[in-house]
Design a protein around this motif. Sequence first.
Motif, PDB file in Angstrom:
ATOM      1  N   TYR A   1     -45.217 -46.883  12.240  1.00 41.45           N
ATOM      2  CA  TYR A   1     -46.543 -47.451  11.938  1.00 41.45           C
ATOM      3  C   TYR A   1     -47.147 -46.813  10.685  1.00 41.45           C
ATOM      4  N   LEU A   2     -46.964 -45.510  10.509  1.00 41.63           N
ATOM      5  CA  LEU A   2     -47.521 -44.844   9.331  1.00 41.63           C
ATOM      6  C   LEU A   2     -46.902 -45.380   8.042  1.00 41.63           C
ATOM      7  N   PHE A   3     -45.609 -45.737   8.102  1.00 42.10           N
ATOM      8  CA  PHE A   3     -44.942 -46.234   6.900  1.00 42.10           C
ATOM      9  C   PHE A   3     -45.119 -47.740   6.714  1.00 42.10           C
ATOM     10  N   TYR A   4     -45.493 -48.450   7.787  1.00 43.90           N
ATOM     11  CA  TYR A   4     -45.698 -49.897   7.669  1.00 43.90           C
ATOM     12  C   TYR A   4     -46.850 -50.287   8.591  1.00 43.90           C
ATOM     13  N   ARG A   5     -48.057 -50.257   8.046  1.00 45.55           N
ATOM     14  CA  ARG A   5     -49.257 -50.443   8.874  1.00 45.55           C
ATOM     15  C   ARG A   5     -49.664 -51.890   9.068  1.00 45.55           C
ATOM     16  N   LYS A   6     -48.927 -52.821   8.464  1.00 47.77           N
ATOM     17  CA  LYS A   6     -49.288 -54.218   8.637  1.00 47.77           C
ATOM     18  C   LYS A   6     -49.000 -54.703  10.051  1.00 47.77           C
ATOM     19  N   SER A   7     -48.059 -54.068  10.739  1.00 45.94           N
ATOM     20  CA  SER A   7     -47.704 -54.449  12.107  1.00 45.94           C
ATOM     21  C   SER A   7     -48.273 -53.411  13.070  1.00 45.94           C
ATOM     22  N   SER A   8     -49.145 -53.850  13.984  1.00 39.94           N
ATOM     23  CA  SER A   8     -49.741 -52.940  14.975  1.00 39.94           C
ATOM     24  C   SER A   8     -48.846 -52.747  16.184  1.00 39.94           C
ATOM     25  N   ALA A   9     -47.716 -53.475  16.268  1.00 37.30           N
ATOM     26  CA  ALA A   9     -46.843 -53.368  17.443  1.00 37.30           C
ATOM     27  C   ALA A   9     -46.311 -51.950  17.599  1.00 37.30           C
ATOM     28  N   ASN A  10     -45.928 -51.299  16.504  1.00 30.02           N
ATOM     29  CA  ASN A  10     -45.420 -49.928  16.591  1.00 30.02           C
ATOM     30  C   ASN A  10     -46.492 -48.956  17.057  1.00 30.02           C
ATOM     31  N   LEU A  11     -47.739 -49.154  16.616  1.00 25.09           N
ATOM     32  CA  LEU A  11     -48.833 -48.286  17.066  1.00 25.09           C
ATOM     33  C   LEU A  11     -49.051 -48.444  18.568  1.00 25.09           C
ATOM     34  N   ASN A  12     -49.118 -49.681  19.054  1.00 20.96           N
ATOM     35  CA  ASN A  12     -49.350 -49.926  20.477  1.00 20.96           C
ATOM     36  C   ASN A  12     -48.206 -49.379  21.323  1.00 20.96           C
ATOM     37  N   PHE A  13     -46.973 -49.581  20.861  1.00 22.43           N
ATOM     38  CA  PHE A  13     -45.838 -49.070  21.630  1.00 22.43           C
ATOM     39  C   PHE A  13     -45.790 -47.550  21.599  1.00 22.43           C
ATOM     40  N   GLY A  14     -46.156 -46.949  20.478  1.00 19.01           N
ATOM     41  CA  GLY A  14     -46.234 -45.491  20.422  1.00 19.01           C
ATOM     42  C   GLY A  14     -47.250 -44.935  21.408  1.00 19.01           C
ATOM     43  N   LEU A  15     -48.416 -45.588  21.499  1.00 18.87           N
ATOM     44  CA  LEU A  15     -49.437 -45.169  22.468  1.00 18.87           C
ATOM     45  C   LEU A  15     -48.933 -45.334  23.898  1.00 18.87           C
ATOM     46  N   PHE A  16     -48.201 -46.424  24.162  1.00 17.84           N
ATOM     47  CA  PHE A  16     -47.653 -46.640  25.506  1.00 17.84           C
ATOM     48  C   PHE A  16     -46.685 -45.519  25.881  1.00 17.84           C
TER      49      PHE A  16
ATOM     50  N   ALA B   1     -56.307 -36.341  33.265  1.00 12.33           N
ATOM     51  CA  ALA B   1     -55.396 -36.740  32.190  1.00 12.33           C
ATOM     52  C   ALA B   1     -54.555 -37.943  32.592  1.00 12.33           C
ATOM     53  N   MET B   2     -54.210 -38.008  33.881  1.00 11.10           N
ATOM     54  CA  MET B   2     -53.403 -39.135  34.358  1.00 11.10           C
ATOM     55  C   MET B   2     -54.208 -40.431  34.323  1.00 11.10           C
ATOM     56  N   LEU B   3     -55.498 -40.356  34.631  1.00  7.42           N
ATOM     57  CA  LEU B   3     -56.354 -41.546  34.537  1.00  7.42           C
ATOM     58  C   LEU B   3     -56.422 -42.043  33.092  1.00  7.42           C
ATOM     59  N   ILE B   4     -56.628 -41.105  32.168  1.00 10.31           N
ATOM     60  CA  ILE B   4     -56.685 -41.490  30.744  1.00 10.31           C
ATOM     61  C   ILE B   4     -55.359 -42.099  30.306  1.00 10.31           C
ATOM     62  N   ALA B   5     -54.235 -41.487  30.724  1.00  4.05           N
ATOM     63  CA  ALA B   5     -52.927 -42.001  30.331  1.00  4.05           C
ATOM     64  C   ALA B   5     -52.672 -43.382  30.925  1.00  4.05           C
ATOM     65  N   LEU B   6     -53.072 -43.579  32.192  1.00  3.98           N
ATOM     66  CA  LEU B   6     -52.890 -44.884  32.823  1.00  3.98           C
ATOM     67  C   LEU B   6     -53.687 -45.951  32.083  1.00  3.98           C
ATOM     68  N   PHE B   7     -54.949 -45.652  31.793  1.00  3.49           N
ATOM     69  CA  PHE B   7     -55.792 -46.603  31.064  1.00  3.49           C
ATOM     70  C   PHE B   7     -55.198 -46.909  29.689  1.00  3.49           C
ATOM     71  N   THR B   8     -54.744 -45.876  28.981  1.00  2.00           N
ATOM     72  CA  THR B   8     -54.160 -46.076  27.645  1.00  2.00           C
ATOM     73  C   THR B   8     -52.870 -46.884  27.727  1.00  2.00           C
ATOM     74  N   ALA B   9     -52.044 -46.620  28.751  1.00  2.00           N
ATOM     75  CA  ALA B   9     -50.791 -47.364  28.906  1.00  2.00           C
ATOM     76  C   ALA B   9     -51.065 -48.848  29.147  1.00  2.00           C
ATOM     77  N   CYS B  10     -52.017 -49.141  30.045  1.00  2.00           N
ATOM     78  CA  CYS B  10     -52.357 -50.551  30.330  1.00  2.00           C
ATOM     79  C   CYS B  10     -52.917 -51.221  29.079  1.00  2.00           C
ATOM     80  N   LEU B  11     -53.812 -50.516  28.387  1.00  2.00           N
ATOM     81  CA  LEU B  11     -54.461 -51.103  27.209  1.00  2.00           C
ATOM     82  C   LEU B  11     -53.445 -51.319  26.086  1.00  2.00           C
ATOM     83  N   SER B  12     -52.573 -50.346  25.856  1.00  2.00           N
ATOM     84  CA  SER B  12     -51.603 -50.477  24.765  1.00  2.00           C
ATOM     85  C   SER B  12     -50.558 -51.540  25.079  1.00  2.00           C
ATOM     86  N   LEU B  13     -50.125 -51.640  26.359  1.00  2.00           N
ATOM     87  CA  LEU B  13     -49.171 -52.694  26.719  1.00  2.00           C
ATOM     88  C   LEU B  13     -49.794 -54.075  26.541  1.00  2.00           C
ATOM     89  N   HIS B  14     -51.050 -54.200  26.981  1.00  2.00           N
ATOM     90  CA  HIS B  14     -51.762 -55.475  26.793  1.00  2.00           C
ATOM     91  C   HIS B  14     -51.916 -55.798  25.307  1.00  2.00           C
TER      92      HIS B  14
END
Length: 669
Positions: A220-235, A264-277
């Motif tokens: 994502y840092l090298f190609y920021r036009k696609s947000s898919a890598n950012l979302n998958f990295g967060l997941f 921390a698990m609540l935050i990770a769960l929320f981030t995983a759901c949000l990034s997958l969506h």
Amino acid sequence: MKKLFFTLLFLLPFFCNAREVLHLDTVLLNKYSGNSLIENWKFTAQYIPGKEPIDLSSWKPLSTLSGEDLNDTLHKLGFTGIGWFAKEFYIDSGLTNKPLAFSFNGYGAFDIYLDGKLIHTFGTFKSVTTKAKYVNPKLEPVIFSLAQPGRHVLMLHLENYFVITPGANSLASDFSVAINVKYADAAVELYANGLYISFTIMYGVLILFLALAFVHFMFYLFYRKSSANLNFGLFNLSMSVMFGCIFALSNIKFEWVHTIALFAMLIALFTACLSLHAFVNSLYYRKKWGFILITVLGVLLFLSSFYNNDIVGQSLFIFLVIFTAIDAVIKIIIAMRKKIPGSHILGCGILFFFFSIAGLFLYGFLTSGHFEVTPATLQGILLIMLLILILFSIPFSISAYLAWEFAYLNKSLSKQLQQVDRLSQKTIAQEKEKQEILANQNEVLEQEVKLRTEEIIAEKKKSDDLLLNILPAEVANELKEKGEAEAKLFDHVTVLFTDFVNFTQMSERMNPQQLVAQLHENFKAFDEIMERNGLEKIKTIGDAYLAVSGMPVANDKHAYNAVKAGLEIAAYIRNQQYENRFEVRVGIHSGPLVAGIVGVKKFAYDIWGDTVNTASRMESSSEAGKINISESTYRLVKDDFTFIHRGKIDAKHKGAIDMYFVEGEVRSI
């Protein structure tokens, strides 16, 4: 060395505190497999520990601490969520003064008594001031030794208020306790191996997810036009955090660690759901309502955790996970049905994950949760393999999709580069051919340029001649230089008007071709007369002819030239040999006027002023074959021509005006 280290670690408290350790006894057992203590128990709802000898005669018999019908049996015995369980056993003198260990596996809060004395506690019992905390010891060894052979009693004070409904099927409410007794070194070794395997698996999974997160963050840092890598990295980062929290909750006993891990698990769960969506949404369905709903659910989940509302928190947790799963599944299925490129790669992993999880829950429901994930059975091995596939199905499928997308873009770019290269080669060849043609045709082009230049000059001359035919030379030059020509006042000019007498009647006796031909011949002769005498033709209006003398270049003999031109016109008409010959009358007047160009398209050089109107009245007041001039013209040429004074004659809108007929030019002696 590793096994010896963990054995010494767990035996160290026992040997260091030999005087305070309770010397107890156990059954005759095999060194490594141990003996199971799940059968022939007794139960009572209430008991006060400390009484010796322990009398179990009033306790109710309980055949086993495991089995599908145990819940119903316990309810019939009077178990309402808390109670006492006891088992008698005997040993011989061969096992006295040897380190032994109990290994427990079950869910709840446990107080473990041996011969009426508390030796260990798991979890926390519910009270007025404390909240119940139920745990599963997971074969954690409780080390002890026995000093005397003979009869001994193992008692469990157990609390599990989830077991309150007969026939309950949930894993939390399904009562089951497994107890083993074996040599301490074997128990410690088994438990240490379990911890080591658990840590290795958790650590490996955590590192794998962190590596995936790092790689896709870099993408994502090298190609920021696609947000898919950012979302998958967060997941992937969220998944690694969740596995780390699970390991901490399972193996670290400090309460503050559990609190941090849960948050921390609540935050990770929320981030995983949000990034997958967000990942699925960015590829196939760009609507924001799902993002808003997940955000609201996450906020509510944090609030319920903050206020310790477990029921609401569990409901929100389930709804958040189910909504994210259903949303992703529906969008993936729609994308696969629409045959969107790459959707089948992504869909295989995501659909396999969610449908497998749903299948496991359904299997657990149908079997009342009675299955174990253990490598000791074929079912356990298959379940372990399935869980591994489920665990990595989403990250592997998303990684495969992103790899496919990268390869697809790379192939497309390669094809485009090849096409560009072909076009470049073609362009170079064409350019080379063009240069050769230009080199060979240079002389031809020069000749062509010369010819075209001559043609342009000729065309320019034609345009200039045409312009001079329309406008006076001075006006035409001003128009070419400035793009416009200003109107000018001329104080001393003479205007000449001609008109054919009875033109209408004559035209009725002639066909149109004859009429136009004769009119053209006459006006052509008039043009020549004007040019000889220095007059500027202004225009023709039907059968009328208008010219002016003394402009645009001033001329002191403007009146003389105009009268002389009028005499030549009259003579020309008289000398015609046509059967239907025209008769002309001429009117001349001298005075000031304004001249200039009017209009933008088909513009014309024209004159205005009272002088023009008076000249027109002179013409209309003249007679056939006569040149009628005004008093102002007469004064300018009275010495050059002979005249007949006509007296004052009424002119339209002018009143009575002195008029003169010109008879001829005065001959010098």
